[in-house]
Design a protein around this motif. Structure first.
Motif, PDB file in Angstrom:
ATOM      1  N   HIS A  99       0.831  -1.209   0.000  1.00  0.00           N
ATOM      2  CA  HIS A  99       0.000   0.000   0.000  1.00  0.00           C
ATOM      3  C   HIS A  99       0.866   1.260   0.000  1.00  0.00           C
ATOM      4  O   HIS A  99       0.612   2.185  -0.762  1.00  0.00           O
ATOM      5  N   THR A 103       1.023   4.171  -2.678  1.00  0.00           N
ATOM      6  CA  THR A 103       0.434   5.433  -2.219  1.00  0.00           C
ATOM      7  C   THR A 103       1.499   6.223  -1.460  1.00  0.00           C
ATOM      8  O   THR A 103       1.466   6.292  -0.224  1.00  0.00           O
ATOM      9  N   ASP A 106       1.168   8.337   1.819  1.00  0.00           N
ATOM     10  CA  ASP A 106       1.026   7.730   3.139  1.00  0.00           C
ATOM     11  C   ASP A 106       2.361   7.595   3.872  1.00  0.00           C
ATOM     12  O   ASP A 106       2.384   7.279   5.051  1.00  0.00           O
TER      13      ASP A 106
END
Length: 130
Positions: A99, A103, A106
């Motif tokens: 993730h 992304t 983040d």
């Protein structure tokens, strides 16, 4: 045997230092989880007490979040069908790493937000608000 040693080291680390992953960034969490996955997959980094403690705290944090979500959903009688029983700590770490790779924003958020975003993305039944 290696998993027993990792579990004992994780437990010792969690007892010896306060868990404060929520004040860390997603980037800090990424670094620690990457160290963990590398260690488990046979490419252990050089020993470093501070980095190893951060690694074990991060793994413990992710496992605690997972267990907390599962407990909350079960007690509220919400859907847990997308959350596999017996998911390994390495699988959860890889989920967070994938993730954050996908992304990059983040990396600069809190680790709490990064973990929440990763788990909601990976496990669709967590998206429901019922």
């Amino acid at each position: 045997m290696k998993s027993i040693a990792m579990t004992l080291a994780l437990a010792a680390s969690m007892l010896s230092a306060p868990v404060s992953a929520s004040s860390d960034t997603g980037g800090d969490l990424y670094t620690s989880l990457k160290r963990f996955v590398d260690s488990v997959e046979g490419e252990p980094p050089a020993p470093d007490d501070a980095k190893d403690a951060a690694m074990f705290q991060s793994v413990g944090y992710v496992l605690g979040v997972w267990d907390g979500i599962m407990i909350a959903r079960v007690t509220a009688r919400k859907d847990t069908s997308c959350m596999p029983a017996g998911v390994s700590n390495v699988a959860l770490a890889r989920t967070i790493l994938r993730h954050i790779d996908a992304t990059p924003k983040d990396r600069s958020t809190s680790s709490t937000i990064a973990v929440a975003n990763a788990l909601i993305e990976a496990y669709p039944c967590l998206k429901d608000t019922k």
